[in-house]
Motif scaffolding. Structure first.
Motif, mmCIF file in Angstrom:
data_model
loop_
_atom_site.group_PDB
_atom_site.id
_atom_site.type_symbol
_atom_site.label_atom_id
_atom_site.label_comp_id
_atom_site.label_asym_id
_atom_site.label_seq_id
_atom_site.Cartn_x
_atom_site.Cartn_y
_atom_site.Cartn_z
ATOM 1 N N GLY A 1 0.814 -1.205 0.000
ATOM 2 C CA GLY A 1 0.000 0.000 0.000
ATOM 3 C C GLY A 1 0.848 1.256 0.000
ATOM 4 N N ASP A 2 1.917 1.249 0.796
ATOM 5 C CA ASP A 2 2.802 2.416 0.849
ATOM 6 C C ASP A 2 3.520 2.622 -0.486
ATOM 7 N N ARG A 3 4.044 1.520 -1.053
ATOM 8 C CA ARG A 3 4.843 1.657 -2.278
ATOM 9 C C ARG A 3 3.988 2.101 -3.449
ATOM 10 N N LEU A 4 2.794 1.577 -3.571
ATOM 11 C CA LEU A 4 1.954 1.896 -4.716
ATOM 12 C C LEU A 4 1.393 3.313 -4.653
ATOM 13 N N LYS A 5 1.444 3.936 -3.476
ATOM 14 C CA LYS A 5 1.014 5.327 -3.374
ATOM 15 C C LYS A 5 2.113 6.290 -3.815
ATOM 16 N N ASP B 1 18.824 -4.981 6.048
ATOM 17 C CA ASP B 1 17.704 -5.926 5.977
ATOM 18 C C ASP B 1 16.413 -5.226 5.568
ATOM 19 N N ARG B 2 16.170 -4.064 6.159
ATOM 20 C CA ARG B 2 14.932 -3.341 5.879
ATOM 21 C C ARG B 2 14.844 -2.943 4.418
ATOM 22 N N LEU B 3 15.904 -2.410 3.857
ATOM 23 C CA LEU B 3 15.880 -1.923 2.485
ATOM 24 C C LEU B 3 15.895 -3.061 1.473
ATOM 25 N N ILE B 4 16.511 -4.175 1.815
ATOM 26 C CA ILE B 4 16.447 -5.345 0.937
ATOM 27 C C ILE B 4 15.003 -5.807 0.788
ATOM 28 N N GLN B 5 14.206 -5.629 1.841
ATOM 29 C CA GLN B 5 12.809 -6.038 1.799
ATOM 30 C C GLN B 5 11.940 -5.100 0.960
ATOM 31 N N VAL B 6 12.324 -3.832 0.801
ATOM 32 C CA VAL B 6 11.428 -2.869 0.156
ATOM 33 C C VAL B 6 11.921 -2.391 -1.201
ATOM 34 N N ALA B 7 13.183 -2.636 -1.573
ATOM 35 C CA ALA B 7 13.691 -2.168 -2.858
ATOM 36 C C ALA B 7 12.971 -2.876 -4.000
ATOM 37 N N ASP B 8 12.831 -2.164 -5.118
ATOM 38 C CA ASP B 8 12.170 -2.766 -6.278
ATOM 39 C C ASP B 8 13.069 -3.811 -6.941
ATOM 40 N N VAL B 9 14.350 -3.511 -7.026
ATOM 41 C CA VAL B 9 15.320 -4.422 -7.645
ATOM 42 C C VAL B 9 16.503 -4.559 -6.700
ATOM 43 N N ILE B 10 17.002 -5.772 -6.546
ATOM 44 C CA ILE B 10 18.169 -6.027 -5.708
ATOM 45 C C ILE B 10 19.326 -6.457 -6.604
ATOM 46 N N VAL B 11 20.452 -5.773 -6.476
ATOM 47 C CA VAL B 11 21.702 -6.185 -7.157
ATOM 48 C C VAL B 11 22.636 -6.706 -6.078
ATOM 49 N N TRP B 12 22.874 -8.017 -6.099
ATOM 50 C CA TRP B 12 23.799 -8.609 -5.132
ATOM 51 C C TRP B 12 25.212 -8.498 -5.681
ATOM 52 N N VAL B 13 26.011 -7.744 -4.977
ATOM 53 C CA VAL B 13 27.416 -7.574 -5.372
ATOM 54 C C VAL B 13 28.224 -8.617 -4.610
ATOM 55 N N LEU B 14 28.807 -9.562 -5.360
ATOM 56 C CA LEU B 14 29.481 -10.702 -4.749
ATOM 57 C C LEU B 14 30.975 -10.663 -5.028
ATOM 58 N N ARG C 1 9.129 0.434 -16.143
ATOM 59 C CA ARG C 1 8.370 0.967 -15.010
ATOM 60 C C ARG C 1 7.510 -0.126 -14.338
ATOM 61 N N ARG C 2 7.999 -1.339 -14.327
ATOM 62 C CA ARG C 2 7.216 -2.429 -13.751
ATOM 63 C C ARG C 2 7.934 -3.132 -12.608
ATOM 64 N N ALA C 3 9.121 -2.700 -12.276
ATOM 65 C CA ALA C 3 9.893 -3.433 -11.274
ATOM 66 C C ALA C 3 9.199 -3.438 -9.911
ATOM 67 N N ALA C 4 8.571 -2.317 -9.558
ATOM 68 C CA ALA C 4 7.902 -2.254 -8.252
ATOM 69 C C ALA C 4 6.794 -3.298 -8.167
ATOM 70 N N LEU C 5 6.027 -3.410 -9.265
ATOM 71 C CA LEU C 5 4.956 -4.404 -9.268
ATOM 72 C C LEU C 5 5.521 -5.820 -9.300
ATOM 73 N N GLN C 6 6.580 -6.011 -10.064
ATOM 74 C CA GLN C 6 7.186 -7.341 -10.127
ATOM 75 C C GLN C 6 7.722 -7.764 -8.769
ATOM 76 N N ARG C 7 8.320 -6.826 -8.049
ATOM 77 C CA ARG C 7 8.837 -7.156 -6.718
ATOM 78 C C ARG C 7 7.684 -7.506 -5.774
ATOM 79 N N LEU C 8 6.643 -6.697 -5.781
ATOM 80 C CA LEU C 8 5.502 -6.985 -4.902
ATOM 81 C C LEU C 8 4.824 -8.295 -5.281
ATOM 82 N N SER C 9 4.740 -8.539 -6.594
ATOM 83 C CA SER C 9 4.138 -9.790 -7.042
ATOM 84 C C SER C 9 4.977 -10.987 -6.599
#
Length: 546
Positions: free
Chosen positions: A48-52, A156-169, A255-263
């Protein structure tokens, strides 16, 4: 809810699934493992927060452990030396953000809780050739394995809410068990919004790099990442940085990453719920209690509260009351010379007698009332998951504390009106007293004939009063009157028996009707509400899963 730039059909599909998840969370309380429900509740709040917030911006988080080169890669992508003492030091303490296109990004950055002094914007003059990144919010997260990050859980908090995660290994630590167990495995199924940057590729020979990429891909697939996107990069030489930018540009452009992450998050929540539940498409039940079960419950409650005993008492009372109306008066008067066998019935207070019988029957059998309710609930809940079956039983038993008293009150009100007398009783009484009058007149006439005609007591006032020849006929008439009276009394008793049976049937039907109404109100309605809740839950579960 405004999410400009996002496909309406995708948004609508996600919105419907989130609405279904909200129903699952609401209906599943007390019936389903609370842990996945709590996770679903947190997802609903986050969604709800992200889609607003701005749908024109895509939040990409660079996550990695200490020494992976994450901050250096952040600087390479942004093309700026943003914070030498923060971004480039070995352990990143606070999240830094670089924004391509600042307009509208402020509320989103506030929601991400990025401090103002750690926000940076690419000036338009520096964005020549990188317009494809317009709308990108690039985050450099705190090192997830640093002491500071573990203290405040910012990574941890931002990994949960970001639209896309890039893991730098790091090539030397890309198989680190803590990283994979804590983060990567948890994000299985998020392939569309997850990228793996194998950084520091400059430290490896080409064949070593290829071997590392294959090994990392196999490791990720074993952890559930079916199609991992791996981009070898080097923050030092710039190798692979443009490839990584191209991947990020694709996410920004759609412009779909936010929805893809939530989905993807919704898919994960549903997977956890479904592992604890049977298949939702096979769990529907009849949402109403069938008529046969309702009648069975009514029958059992009638037996439990003693309806047959009350009906029998009513039948007996009906017969006892009829004596005063339809019994042969001569027999009734003769009975008064003997002790009254009906005195023990206390017929003067019949209403209280019936009320007492009714109340005693209910109060004496609470266990049978409970057994009747329990039997119906057990039959309805057979085959349901244990928690839901218990919910049906609890719903059925919810009114047991007051059910016997309610039944008692209802049945007490069915006590018949004892001042109500059938019309034919009155007519028959008139008829019988007419016969009594005729017999008395006959006796007087016979006495007059005997006095004037036989004993010669004087001159008869009328010829018939002294005509001795009329005596046989008069005797025949009197015997006929007595016989007719006795016959009508016998016939009336038969009609009384029939009437008593009819009155009993009427009373038992009324009591049964009232018991059925009470059972409907206090047992059936709560049970049907629970059955509807059960069906609604599984329907929502089916709608929420992909």
């Amino acid at each position: 809810m405004s999410v400009s730039g996002l496909r309406a059909d995708t948004r609508g599909d996600l919105g419907a699934r989130l609405s279904a998840l909200a129903r699952v969370v609401e209906l599943g309380r007390g019936r389903v493992d609370p842990e996945p429900l709590a996770e679903g509740g947190r997802l609903l709040i986050r969604a709800g927060d992200r889609l607003k917030l701005s749908g024109e911006h895509t939040v990409v988080a660079l996550a990695g452990g200490t020494g992976s080169g994450k901050s250096s890669l952040f600087n390479r992508i942004s093309g700026l030396e943003l914070s030498p003492t923060g971004v480039r030091r070995p352990t990143t303490a606070r999240t830094h953000a670089c924004v391509w296109g600042l307009d509208g990004a402020g509320p989103l950055l506030d929601w991400l809780q990025v401090q103002w002094r750690h926000r940076f914007a690419r000036a338009s003059a520096l964005d020549r050739g990188e317009s494809q990144l317009h709308g990108l919010i690039l985050l450099d997260l705190p090192d997830h394995d640093s002491i500071r990050a573990l203290t405040d859980h910012e990574a941890d908090r931002l990994i949960q809410v970001a639209d896309v995660i890039v893991w730098v290994l790091d090539p030397q630590k890309y198989a680190d068990a803590a990283t994979h167990r804590t983060y990567v495995a948890e994000l299985a199924g998020h392939e569309s919004v997850t990228v793996f940057a194998l950084n520091q590729a400059d430290k490896l020979a080409p064949e070593e790099l290829a071997e590392c990429v294959v090994d990392l891909s196999d490791l990720l697939k074993r952890e559930g990442v079916q199609q991992p996107r791996i981009v070898p990069t080097s923050a030092v030489t710039g190798r692979g940085v443009n490839s990584l930018k191209s991947v990020l540009a694709d996410s920004v452009a759609t412009r779909r990453a936010a929805l893809q992450r939530l989905s993807a998050d919704l898919d994960r929540v549903m997977a956890r719920l479904l592992t604890r539940m049977p298949a939702p498409d096979a769990m529907a039940v009849q949402p109403t209690v069938d008529l046969a079960r309702q009648e069975g419950l009514t029958d059992a409650l009638c037996d439990a509260v003693g309806v047959p005993a009350v009906g029998e008492a009513m039948e007996n009372v009906y017969g006892a009351r009829s004596v005063d109306w339809v019994g042969w008066p001569w027999a009734r008067w003769a009975a008064r010379l003997r002790s009254d066998p009906l005195s023990s019935l206390r017929l003067g207070d019949l209403r209280e007698e019936i009320r007492a019988v009714t109340a005693a029957s209910v109060k004496a059998q609470p266990a049978e009332v409970e057994n009747a309710v329990q039997a119906m609930a057990d039959g309805l809940s057979a085959g349901m998951p244990d928690a839901w079956a218990q919910g049906v039983r609890d719903a059925a038993r919810s009114g047991l504390g007051t059910l016997p008293a309610r039944l008692s009150d209802e049945l007490a009100e069915t006590a018949p009106r004892l001042d109500r007398v059938p019309g034919w009783w009155r007519l028959l009484k008139i008829w019988q007293y007419l016969l009594v009058g005729l017999f008395a007149a006959g006796v007087a006439w016979a006495g007059a004939i005997l006095a004037f005609g036989v004993f010669g007591a004087g001159q008869a006032p009328a010829e018939l009063l002294g005509d001795v020849s009329a005596l046989p006929w008069l005797g025949l008439i009197m015997v006929s009157v007595l016989g007719l009276g006795a016959l009508s009394a016998v016939a009336s008793r038969n009609f009384v028996v029939l009437g008593a049976g009819a009155e009993r049937d009427r009373l038992e039907r009324e009591m049964r009707r009232r018991i059925a109404a009470v059972a409907k109100d206090m047992v059936i309605v709560p049970v049907e509400a629970e059955l509807r809740r059960y069906n609604d839950f599984f329907a929502a579960l089916l709608a929420a899963r992909r």
